[in-house]
Scaffold this active site. Structure first.
Site, PDB file in Angstrom:
ATOM      1  N   LYS A   1      -2.592  13.708  -9.522  1.00 17.44           N
ATOM      2  CA  LYS A   1      -1.897  12.877 -10.507  1.00 17.44           C
ATOM      3  C   LYS A   1      -2.463  11.468 -10.434  1.00 17.44           C
ATOM      4  O   LYS A   1      -2.177  10.711  -9.508  1.00 17.44           O
ATOM      5  CB  LYS A   1      -0.384  12.832 -10.268  1.00 17.44           C
ATOM      6  CG  LYS A   1       0.298  12.277 -11.533  1.00 17.44           C
ATOM      7  CD  LYS A   1       1.593  11.571 -11.297  1.00 17.44           C
ATOM      8  CE  LYS A   1       1.513  10.147 -10.862  1.00 17.44           C
ATOM      9  NZ  LYS A   1       0.885   9.218 -11.811  1.00 17.44           N
TER      10      LYS A   1
ATOM     11  N   GLU B   1      -1.532   6.376   2.484  1.00 15.97           N
ATOM     12  CA  GLU B   1      -2.352   5.169   2.638  1.00 15.97           C
ATOM     13  C   GLU B   1      -1.674   4.101   1.789  1.00 15.97           C
ATOM     14  O   GLU B   1      -1.652   4.209   0.570  1.00 15.97           O
ATOM     15  CB  GLU B   1      -3.792   5.462   2.190  1.00 15.97           C
ATOM     16  CG  GLU B   1      -4.783   4.453   2.753  1.00 15.97           C
ATOM     17  CD  GLU B   1      -5.075   3.362   1.759  1.00 15.97           C
ATOM     18  OE1 GLU B   1      -4.437   2.284   1.883  1.00 15.97           O
ATOM     19  OE2 GLU B   1      -5.902   3.570   0.870  1.00 15.97           O
TER      20      GLU B   1
ATOM     21  N   CYS C   1      -6.424  -2.761  -1.240  1.00 14.99           N
ATOM     22  CA  CYS C   1      -5.419  -2.779  -0.163  1.00 14.99           C
ATOM     23  C   CYS C   1      -5.950  -3.399   1.124  1.00 14.99           C
ATOM     24  O   CYS C   1      -5.166  -3.820   1.965  1.00 14.99           O
ATOM     25  CB  CYS C   1      -4.887  -1.383   0.083  1.00 14.99           C
ATOM     26  SG  CYS C   1      -6.180  -0.177   0.239  1.00 14.99           S
TER      27      CYS C   1
ATOM     28  N   GLU D   1       2.338  -8.064   0.328  1.00 19.73           N
ATOM     29  CA  GLU D   1       1.070  -7.759  -0.329  1.00 19.73           C
ATOM     30  C   GLU D   1       1.143  -8.253  -1.771  1.00 19.73           C
ATOM     31  O   GLU D   1       1.952  -7.764  -2.561  1.00 19.73           O
ATOM     32  CB  GLU D   1       0.811  -6.248  -0.306  1.00 19.73           C
ATOM     33  CG  GLU D   1      -0.540  -5.906  -0.892  1.00 19.73           C
ATOM     34  CD  GLU D   1      -0.837  -4.415  -0.879  1.00 19.73           C
ATOM     35  OE1 GLU D   1      -0.034  -3.636  -1.423  1.00 19.73           O
ATOM     36  OE2 GLU D   1      -1.869  -4.028  -0.325  1.00 19.73           O
TER      37      GLU D   1
END
Ligand code: TXE
Length: 412
Positions: free
Chosen positions: A104, A180, A214, A311
């Site tokens: 997906k 992750e 990331c 983040e």
């Protein structure tokens, strides 16, 4: 191997699709993302016939051995920031392991995933083995993580969604989960560093892929002896950085992926100003059309500020000054994340001490973004668990079966 060949033959088309969808630079797609995607497929194609178990040293009466078998049906839920890299990082080790799968892609970037599925079919991968389903997270993604007949979900995305996926897996069939997640990676620069090199690495570390990566070096810790010189050079380089149309070969930074991300980044910039950090450069959207943001640096950032902890996933750096190696280690680890870290020093003792003391899955010494298909990639702490790339990624799609048989006459 045929699949990899077809990716190589369609580099331009795939790079265009990722640029249109995500605002990624066409040039880096063409030179880096897509050729590396083909190489990743090739790497795991080469591994497919090298999967074997071990002969066990059981008691004398038994001959025992292990088999590594495919884990089964895998659901891959992938993000929008590296649509091609993520697609092949998930799909190729799972294919080599002998799994069937449903991918997906993120709702922002479905185009290249559909094209990869088409190429997989042309390569002769049988129908039903590699399936792509587009859709939104809570519906299409949620259906995968809670499905009773899916044996594993391999996810890359936000930490919050990672939590939801684990819960859905626990509540359904206890499927295996690999996550992750986000990061807030430190780049630690010591006094003996070459300031020219260090400022360029810090620049690339935060601005590559417009900060939507990331492992970006979103926290830069600089030792006091070179802090002023470093800051001056960094500011000059940031202000010379070209932001604009991702199809223009002179441009170094395209637009953020969508309105939501664009607004999220701006709200963190406003937070940084309110929290009392010094805005060294940037801090505003660029132009009045498209989701462009100026390369932004906050100096004098304190560890407990939101811009040092969350983040941001955009071109926004938090710059900090430190005195000693002990302080650098403590502050580098002062985060809930543990994805990557960079160290810049000429002193081998410092490099060894710091690299072993930082709790993160990837450490780069005197470099940054040293990716390779053979280099396992994944997090410590709330950056998740499980690895993409390297042989570790292959093993996560395999499970171990132990088989034992009496060696001579049955002992019973
Ligand atoms: O991610 P989401 P978003 C971080 C980054 C970014 C933030 C939000 O900080 O600003 O996450 O981005 C699917 N069940 N990263 O909202 O929602 C979704 O459809 C199952 C870091 O885009 O995590 C997409 O395919 N699936 C990161 C994928 O999860 C769900 C890369 C990622 O989307 C779901 C991207 C649900 N309930 C963002 N909800 C990294 N680690 O590189 C969403 N999804």
């Amino acid at each position: 191997m045929k699949f990899a060949e077809l990716i190589d033959e369609n580099v331009e088309e795939l790079a265009i699709l990722d640029s249109i969808d995500a605002g990624k630079l066409f040039s880096t797609g063409k030179i880096i993302d897509i050729p590396q995607a083909a190489n990743t497929v090739r790497y795991y194609a080469g591994a497919a016939d090298k999967i074997h178990g071990e002969v066990l040293k059981m008691s004398r009466e038994f001959h025992g051995y292990t088999l590594r078998e495919p884990i089964g049906v895998v659901g891959h839920i992938i993000p929008w920031n590296f649509p091609s890299t993520m697609f092949v990082a998930k799909v190729s080790p799972a294919l080599a392991a002998g799994c069937t799968m449903i991918v997906k892609p993120a709702e922002q970037t479905p185009l290249s995933a559909l094209f990869y599925a088409h190429l997989a079919k042309l390569a002769g991968i049988p129908d039903g083995v590699l399936n792509v389903i587009t859709g939104f997270g809570p519906t299409a993604g949620g259906a995968i993580s809670s499905h009773m007949d899916i044996d594993m979900v391999s996810f890359t995305g936000s930490t919050d969604v990672g939590r939801e996926i684990m819960q859905a897996a626990a509540k359904s069939n206890l499927k295996t989960v690999s996550l992750e997640l986000g990061g807030k990676s430190p780049l630690v620069i010591f006094d003996d560093a070459d300031v020219e090199m260090a400022s360029s690495l810090a620049l690339i570390g935060i601005l590559y892929n417009k900060g939507e990566i990331c492992v970006s070096s979103s926290r830069v810790l600089v030792q006091e002896g070179i802090y002023d010189e470093f800051t001056k050079k960094l500011k000059e380089k940031m202000e010379a950085w070209a932001v604009g149309d991702p199809f223009d070969p002179k441009v170094q930074q395209g637009p953020q992926v969508d309105k939501r991300q664009f607004e999220k980044i701006q709200s963190y910039i406003e937070h940084g100003k309110r929290e009392g950090a010094t805005l060294l450069t940037g801090g505003k959207p660029l132009g009045n059309k498209g989701y462009y943001i100026q390369p932004t640096v906050f100096a004098d950032v304190k560890d407990d500020m939101l811009i040092a902890q969350d983040e941001i996933f955009g071109p926004v750096m938090a710059l900090m000054k430190f005195k000693t190696i002990e302080e650098a280690i403590q502050r580098a680890n002062n985060t809930r994340y543990g994805l990557a870290a960079g160290i810049i020093t000429k002193d081998l003792n410092v490099a060894n001490t710091v690299s072993r003391s930082i709790r993160a899955g990837i450490i780069w010494i005197n470099c940054y973004f040293a990716f390779d298909r053979d280099c396992p990639y994944g997090g410590y702490k709330q950056s998740g668990f499980g690895r993409d790339f390297g042989m570790d990624a292959l093993y996560k799609y395999l499970q171990v079966k132990s088989i034992a048989t009496p060696l001579y006459n049955s002992p019973w």
